[in-house]
Design a protein around this motif. Structure first.
Motif, PDB file in Angstrom:
ATOM      1  N   PRO A 101      23.309  87.454  45.647  1.00  0.00           N
ATOM      2  CA  PRO A 101      23.730  88.402  44.611  1.00  0.00           C
ATOM      3  C   PRO A 101      22.961  89.718  44.615  1.00  0.00           C
ATOM      4  O   PRO A 101      23.553  90.779  44.394  1.00  0.00           O
ATOM      5  N   TYR A 158      32.417  86.831  38.652  1.00  0.00           N
ATOM      6  CA  TYR A 158      32.084  88.239  38.759  1.00  0.00           C
ATOM      7  C   TYR A 158      32.544  88.814  40.089  1.00  0.00           C
ATOM      8  O   TYR A 158      32.409  88.179  41.134  1.00  0.00           O
ATOM      9  N   ARG A 205      29.900  83.437  40.803  1.00  0.00           N
ATOM     10  CA  ARG A 205      30.155  82.769  39.535  1.00  0.00           C
ATOM     11  C   ARG A 205      28.853  82.251  38.948  1.00  0.00           C
ATOM     12  O   ARG A 205      27.891  81.983  39.659  1.00  0.00           O
ATOM     13  N   GLN A 206      28.850  82.113  37.636  1.00  0.00           N
ATOM     14  CA  GLN A 206      27.669  81.622  36.946  1.00  0.00           C
ATOM     15  C   GLN A 206      28.085  80.746  35.772  1.00  0.00           C
ATOM     16  O   GLN A 206      28.800  81.194  34.879  1.00  0.00           O
ATOM     17  N   ARG A 258      23.377  82.379  39.264  1.00  0.00           N
ATOM     18  CA  ARG A 258      24.589  82.978  39.795  1.00  0.00           C
ATOM     19  C   ARG A 258      24.720  82.591  41.268  1.00  0.00           C
ATOM     20  O   ARG A 258      23.774  82.720  42.042  1.00  0.00           O
TER      21      ARG A 258
END
Length: 124
Positions: free
Chosen positions: A108, A95, A38-39, A45
Motif C-alpha cells: 500500500p 480502496y 481492502r481493509q 490494509r
C-alpha cells in the motif's frame, strides 16, 4: 493531483457478484499503475489486485485469484474490479489507489493517491 472515487459496493450473499468502479480525475496521465486494496476491521490494509495502466498487465492476491478480475477503461480513466464467488471473508472497505512511479507493487505505501473507499459486505 489525482482524485479517485470508488462506487459499486454493497451487501451481497455468499456466492454472489459485485463490480466496483473507480473514476480517476486530475493528472491521470502520470499514473503508471492502479490497484485495489481492502481493509477489514482489526486487520491491515491488504493488496487485492493491480494493473499496469498502459499495457494492461494484471496481478492478483492469492486469495482472490480465479474469482476477481481487474480491468480498466483508458478512454474514461475508470478502473474496475469484477468480484465473483464472493465469500464472507471478502467483507471489507475496498480502496482504489494510483501510482505514478514505474512498477506495479502490492504494498500500500508504494501508491500515491487513494480514494475514500466503498464498503463490501458478504453475508453467509
Amino acid at each position: 493531483q489525482v482524485q479517485l472515487v470508488e462506487s459499486g459496493g454493497g451487501l451481497v450473499q455468499a456466492g454472489g457478484s459485485l463490480r466496483l468502479s473507480c473514476v480517476a480525475s486530475g493528472r491521470t496521465f502520470n499514473n503508471y499503475a492502479m490497484g485495489w486494496f481492502r481493509q477489514a476491521p482489526g486487520k491491515e490494509r491488504e493488496f487485492v489486485a493491480a494493473i499496469r495502466w498502459s499495457r494492461g498487465n494484471t496481478y492478483y492476491a492469492d486469495s482472490v485469484k480465479g474469482r476477481f478480475t481487474i480491468s480498466r477503461d483508458n478512454n474514461n480513466d475508470t478502473l474496475y474490479l469484477q468480484m465473483n464467488s464472493l465469500k464472507p471473508e471478502d467483507t471489507a472497505v475496498y480502496y482504489c489507489a494510483a501510482r505514478i512511479r514505474v512498477g506495479v507493487p502490492s504494498t500500500p505505501s508504494e501508491y500515491n493517491n487513494w480514494g475514500p473507499g466503498t464498503q463490501v459486505t458478504v453475508s453467509s
